[in-house]
Design a protein around this motif. Structure first.
Motif, PDB file in Angstrom:
ATOM      1  N   PRO A  98     -16.583  14.179 -12.535  1.00  0.00           N
ATOM      2  CA  PRO A  98     -17.608  14.304 -13.594  1.00  0.00           C
ATOM      3  C   PRO A  98     -18.423  13.037 -13.820  1.00  0.00           C
ATOM      4  CG  PRO A  98     -15.565  15.338 -14.296  1.00  0.00           C
ATOM      5  CD  PRO A  98     -15.257  14.618 -13.012  1.00  0.00           C
ATOM      6  N   GLY A 102     -22.232  12.362 -12.871  1.00  0.00           N
ATOM      7  CA  GLY A 102     -23.116  11.907 -13.943  1.00  0.00           C
ATOM      8  C   GLY A 102     -23.947  10.705 -13.549  1.00  0.00           C
ATOM      9  N   SER A 262     -18.920  13.322 -19.818  1.00  0.00           N
ATOM     10  CA  SER A 262     -18.390  13.477 -18.464  1.00  0.00           C
ATOM     11  C   SER A 262     -17.096  12.694 -18.289  1.00  0.00           C
ATOM     12  CB  SER A 262     -19.429  13.016 -17.434  1.00  0.00           C
ATOM     13  OG  SER A 262     -20.588  13.818 -17.486  1.00  0.00           O
ATOM     14  N   ASN A 314     -24.567  18.694 -15.326  1.00  0.00           N
ATOM     15  CA  ASN A 314     -23.698  17.747 -14.644  1.00  0.00           C
ATOM     16  C   ASN A 314     -22.266  18.268 -14.575  1.00  0.00           C
ATOM     17  OD1 ASN A 314     -23.122  14.998 -13.556  1.00  0.00           O
ATOM     18  ND2 ASN A 314     -21.820  14.933 -15.350  1.00  0.00           N
ATOM     19  N   LEU A 315     -21.747  18.778 -15.692  1.00  0.00           N
ATOM     20  CA  LEU A 315     -20.374  19.270 -15.708  1.00  0.00           C
ATOM     21  C   LEU A 315     -20.219  20.540 -14.876  1.00  0.00           C
ATOM     22  CD1 LEU A 315     -19.270  18.640 -19.399  1.00  0.00           C
ATOM     23  CD2 LEU A 315     -18.836  17.253 -17.369  1.00  0.00           C
TER      24      LEU A 315
END
Length: 410
Positions: A98, A102, A262, A314-315
């Motif tokens: 994550p 990110g 993240s 992003n996740l």
């Protein structure tokens, strides 16, 4: 630019949409090919191609020339984001993914901030310099900067841990990277990769592929404000210079929030609630934007508008590559497939943000709210499905007397 090229709202929106038509065409085949080849050449090559086309765009004299350039930029840029996500998931464990996703995904947020600052300098000071309009200078400068980065990237991009070569790291470092990945994925080596067709077919048969495609689709609709963010900020009523400048803080704040969320997501290995919390805040922000003219409230709503989808995207990228870790060709196909499905929303979402609806943009706001709702529902369903799969794995282990093994992250 729209005025200089005599583009109606329809042609302007068509140009924005055509980028995403080209963007879809190349993604799945290119990402599977890159998974079987050398990304250190492919990624900079794609960047140089779309940068060269960006430099050509100031020569456009008509709206349709703009549309053609946009389409070709989409074709050359299409392979890039899926390939970077695949690369990141090939080097980092599910705990590390994550934050690492990110860091590179922050390029999206920071570029939005930098573009606003560049606009403040270029669009207010370079109009008719050397007989070029300010928007032409804007495209030229950004295209040239990208070419510089693209050329340098040939020396700074690795391949995969099992074939990157000594130019990037020692043999021991590469072996350690491979070992960490094998442990993270329950003992499956990255070398256990299928061929071109089998990777795509395995992806299409996996229910997770379609769940993540729906999540990505909802997130991109929730982010449909992006191409119109300068217009939305302009409705606050500030001067042109101030409008350009105040575009920068929302993506910077989004970057800071995204990195913090993240990090925590990787630490506790949880994705579903980390995504839905921020998407609900984006939904609330959108409701504020389309219902009030209070400047402070609207600007705060714009911060929420930017933050939620960036956190979610992003996740989601990290989550899907963690849940579907092997083989590499299947993971590559999944990333590109989800991205392709989500990109279809750009064929129609630009038509929701029309000047005649300023300052509220009710139709565009309604689309964002719908995207947030789709995201929340699909994320919670995917989380439930992963929990259900884990229970089945636990039952199988218990009946066979085996120790606890790999689990789906949710």
């Amino acid at each position: 630019m729209q005025d200089d090229l005599h583009m109606s709202d329809t042609v302007w929106s068509a140009g924005i949409s055509l980028f995403y038509v080209g963007y879809i065409v190349t993604q799945i085949p290119a990402n599977v090919i890159i998974a079987k080849s050398q990304p250190r050449y492919w990624l900079p090559g794609c960047m140089l191609a779309w940068s060269a086309l960006t430099i050509c765009m100031p020569a456009a004299k008509t709206g349709w020339a703009f549309c053609v350039c946009r389409f070709l930029v989409g074709v050359t840029e299409g392979p890039f984001v899926p390939a970077v996500a695949m690369m990141t998931s090939s080097w980092y464990t599910k705990q590390e993914s994550p934050v690492r996703m990110g860091i590179w995904h922050a390029g999206n947020t920071i570029s939005q901030a930098i573009s606003g600052l560049l606009a403040a300098g270029i669009l207010t000071n370079m109009d008719y310099v050397a007989n070029l309009r300010a928007w032409q200078w804007f495209l030229l400068i950004e295209g040239i900067a990208s070419i510089v980065v693209g050329i340098a990237a040939f020396w700074f991009i690795p391949n995969f841990p099992n074939n990157t070569g000594k130019y990037f790291m020692t043999a021991e470092e590469a072996q350690m990277a491979e070992y960490k990945q094998i442990v993270s994925t329950g003992g499956l080596s990255e070398d256990d990769e299928g061929d071109f067709k089998s990777g795509i077919w395995a992806m299409l048969k996996d229910p997770f592929s379609h769940m993540f495609a729906v999540i990505h689709y909802g997130l991109i609709i929730a982010q449909s404000y992006k191409d119109f963010f300068p217009n939305i900020v302009a409705t606050l009523g500030f001067s042109d210079l101030m409008t350009y400048l105040i575009q920068a803080p929302p993506p910077i704040i989004a970057f800071i929030v995204m990195m913090g969320v993240s990090w925590n997501s990787g630490r506790v290995l949880e994705f579903g609630y980390h995504i839905t919390t921020w998407i609900v805040l984006t939904l609330i922000g959108c409701v504020v934007m389309i219902t009030t003219l209070n400047v402070g409230a609207r600007y705060f709503s714009m911060i929420l508008l930017v933050t939620g989808p960036f956190v979610g995207l992003n996740l989601q990228l990290s989550w899907e590559t963690t849940v579907v870790p092997r083989p590499r060709t299947k993971r590559a196909a999944l990333i590109a497939y989800a991205n392709c499905v989500s990109t279809t929303s750009h064929w129609y979402s630009p038509y929701f943000f029309l000047r005649k609806q300023e300052p509220y943009y009710q139709t565009g706001g309604g689309a964002i709210i719908a995207g947030c709702a789709v995201t929340v529902i699909s994320v919670l369903f995917t989380k439930w499905y992963a929990v259900r799969k884990n229970k089945a794995l636990k039952a199988a282990e218990d009946s066979a007397g085996e120790p606890e093994g790999w689990r789906f992250v949710h």
